[in-house]
Design an enzyme around this catalytic site. Sequence first.
Site, PDB file in Angstrom:
ATOM      1  N   LYS A  52      65.668  57.837  27.672  1.00 40.31           N
ATOM      2  CA  LYS A  52      64.538  57.920  26.728  1.00 40.31           C
ATOM      3  C   LYS A  52      63.228  57.629  27.460  1.00 40.31           C
ATOM      4  CE  LYS A  52      66.815  58.840  22.935  1.00 40.31           C
ATOM      5  NZ  LYS A  52      66.768  60.194  22.390  1.00 40.31           N
TER       6      LYS A  52
ATOM      7  N   SER B 185      63.012  55.809  21.321  1.00 42.44           N
ATOM      8  CA  SER B 185      63.670  54.620  20.775  1.00 42.44           C
ATOM      9  C   SER B 185      62.863  53.383  21.143  1.00 42.44           C
ATOM     10  CB  SER B 185      65.070  54.499  21.381  1.00 42.44           C
ATOM     11  OG  SER B 185      65.598  53.210  21.139  1.00 42.44           O
TER      12      SER B 185
ATOM     13  N   TYR C  17      71.288  54.848  28.841  1.00 42.62           N
ATOM     14  CA  TYR C  17      70.819  55.529  27.628  1.00 42.62           C
ATOM     15  C   TYR C  17      69.313  55.299  27.455  1.00 42.62           C
ATOM     16  CZ  TYR C  17      69.221  55.418  22.816  1.00 42.62           C
ATOM     17  OH  TYR C  17      68.443  55.545  21.704  1.00 42.62           O
TER      18      TYR C  17
HETATM   19  C1  UD1 Z   1      71.183  49.136  19.896  1.00 40.96           C
HETATM   20  C2  UD1 Z   1      71.037  49.353  21.378  1.00 40.96           C
HETATM   21  C3  UD1 Z   1      69.741  50.096  21.610  1.00 40.96           C
HETATM   22  C4  UD1 Z   1      69.726  51.396  20.835  1.00 40.96           C
HETATM   23  C5  UD1 Z   1      69.969  51.115  19.357  1.00 40.96           C
HETATM   24  C6  UD1 Z   1      70.067  52.384  18.540  1.00 40.96           C
HETATM   25  C7  UD1 Z   1      72.212  47.599  22.616  1.00 40.96           C
HETATM   26  C8  UD1 Z   1      72.062  46.363  23.414  1.00 40.96           C
HETATM   27  N1  UD1 Z   1      71.071  48.075  22.082  1.00 40.96           N
HETATM   28  O1  UD1 Z   1      70.095  48.373  19.432  1.00 40.96           O
HETATM   29  O2  UD1 Z   1      69.587  50.354  22.989  1.00 40.96           O
HETATM   30  O3  UD1 Z   1      68.498  52.043  20.981  1.00 40.96           O
HETATM   31  O4  UD1 Z   1      71.161  50.359  19.199  1.00 40.96           O
HETATM   32  O5  UD1 Z   1      71.306  52.989  18.645  1.00 40.96           O
HETATM   33  O6  UD1 Z   1      73.306  48.123  22.459  1.00 40.96           O
HETATM   34  N2  UD1 Z   1      75.525  43.283  15.909  1.00 40.96           N
HETATM   35  C9  UD1 Z   1      76.522  42.397  15.546  1.00 40.96           C
HETATM   36  N3  UD1 Z   1      77.764  42.899  15.343  1.00 40.96           N
HETATM   37  C10 UD1 Z   1      78.071  44.231  15.495  1.00 40.96           C
HETATM   38  C11 UD1 Z   1      77.045  45.115  15.873  1.00 40.96           C
HETATM   39  C12 UD1 Z   1      75.779  44.596  16.084  1.00 40.96           C
HETATM   40  O7  UD1 Z   1      76.294  41.207  15.420  1.00 40.96           O
HETATM   41  O8  UD1 Z   1      79.236  44.598  15.301  1.00 40.96           O
HETATM   42  C13 UD1 Z   1      74.158  42.737  16.100  1.00 40.96           C
HETATM   43  C14 UD1 Z   1      73.620  42.950  17.485  1.00 40.96           C
HETATM   44  O9  UD1 Z   1      74.008  41.911  18.337  1.00 40.96           O
HETATM   45  C15 UD1 Z   1      72.119  42.973  17.212  1.00 40.96           C
HETATM   46  C16 UD1 Z   1      72.016  43.571  15.798  1.00 40.96           C
HETATM   47  O10 UD1 Z   1      73.307  43.408  15.214  1.00 40.96           O
HETATM   48  O11 UD1 Z   1      71.626  41.680  17.182  1.00 40.96           O
HETATM   49  C17 UD1 Z   1      71.668  45.039  15.786  1.00 40.96           C
HETATM   50  O12 UD1 Z   1      72.579  45.723  16.648  1.00 40.96           O
HETATM   51  P1  UD1 Z   1      72.603  47.307  16.775  1.00 40.96           P
HETATM   52  O13 UD1 Z   1      72.744  47.924  15.451  1.00 40.96           O
HETATM   53  O14 UD1 Z   1      73.616  47.657  17.817  1.00 40.96           O
HETATM   54  O15 UD1 Z   1      71.137  47.673  17.279  1.00 40.96           O
HETATM   55  P2  UD1 Z   1      70.289  47.118  18.528  1.00 40.96           P
HETATM   56  O16 UD1 Z   1      71.014  46.090  19.301  1.00 40.96           O
HETATM   57  O17 UD1 Z   1      68.968  46.725  17.997  1.00 40.96           O
END
Ligand code: UD1
Length: 336
Positions: free
Chosen positions: A152, A124, A148
């Site tokens: 990895k 990842s 997690y």
């Molecule tokens: C997340 C994990 C990462 C993991 C990856 C794949 C965290 C901090 N990081 O990455 O370790 O490898 O998923 O499963 O959890 N967002 C919103 N609203 C939501 C959900 C997400 O605003 O309801 C935003 C988040 O703040 C972020 C972006 O969308 O800025 C992407 O979020 P997400 O899909 O969870 O991925 P990552 O944070 O990149």
Amino acid sequence: MTILVTGGLGFIGSHTVVELMEQGRDCVIIDNLSKSTLNVVDRIEAVVQKKVPFLKVEMLDKIALREVFKAYNISSVIHFAGYKSVGESVKQPLLYYQNNLISTINLLEIMQEFDVKKLVFSSSATVYGDAHLPPLKEGLALSAPNPYGRTKLMLEEILRDFVAANTEWSIALMRYFNPIGAHKSGLLGEMPYGTPNNLMPHLLNAASGETEKLQIFGGDYNTEDGSCIRDFIHIMDLADGHVKALQYVEEDFGCEAFNLGTGVGYSVLNLIHTFEAVTATKIPYEIVDRRDGDIVISIADVEKATTVLGWKAKYRLKDMCIDSWRWYQTVKGYTI
Ligand code: UD1
């Protein structure tokens, strides 16, 4: 010769099996069904119009894993099986360390017993931590912000040590950025188990009215619109990246990491607005506090995958939105 796909009923695994089978490769899927469902086998078969062997196997059970290698003439392995929820890993670290580390060590031991030396491993982009400016290159120093991510990172280190001691082996470490989208048939996509963690499942729920609003975590970051920036990549591009990585390990030796991303970043708000435009939906949202542990900008440097694997992402953000939405509509009302 058969390719063993562990965790082959999950989001990335199932799409990769489709891609492999469409290229005429024989696969056997194992999965413990802890975060997936058996009907994904039917869905894969409906897409490829072929039978795919599936075995329910718990990889912590070495004897059961050995039986798979006895039953099939396995030449290489793509290893997806593993827990992936950041929040759950913080609450239950031992579960994550035990499951993700021991299952992989068991796999390596059994592969050794059967003289199978080709492995593609599901890592990842989380292993880059938050210390670097994008675009992120494979050679950067690594760190991980949660249990997690640390599984990895530890596994990458274990695999590197293992190849250093067994130089006739070949292992590719695949570092994913943000996979979204779905198979164009609408038959396969992401089926989050329990409460979703990632953005796209929450976005789909808000677009459909299943939830009242999408919460955006943080609107005051130092980016053009204040929301975080991610390198979203279509799941079929990711699947194709695994096929290319498999070809690479089949021909080469050593242990190499590869980023799978598009090399282009879009903000969370960009994604929402693109989704609204291409699906003619309205996504109600609110900006709430930043989420602990989020990094501001995550974008891949994709040069290594391009030059070494001959792979490049083809799909655009709008394709990812259209395909995710088609999948969501197909599966809506479908209980898992
Ligand atoms: C997340 C994990 C990462 C993991 C990856 C794949 C965290 C901090 N990081 O990455 O370790 O490898 O998923 O499963 O959890 N967002 C919103 N609203 C939501 C959900 C997400 O605003 O309801 C935003 C988040 O703040 C972020 C972006 O969308 O800025 C992407 O979020 P997400 O899909 O969870 O991925 P990552 O944070 O990149």
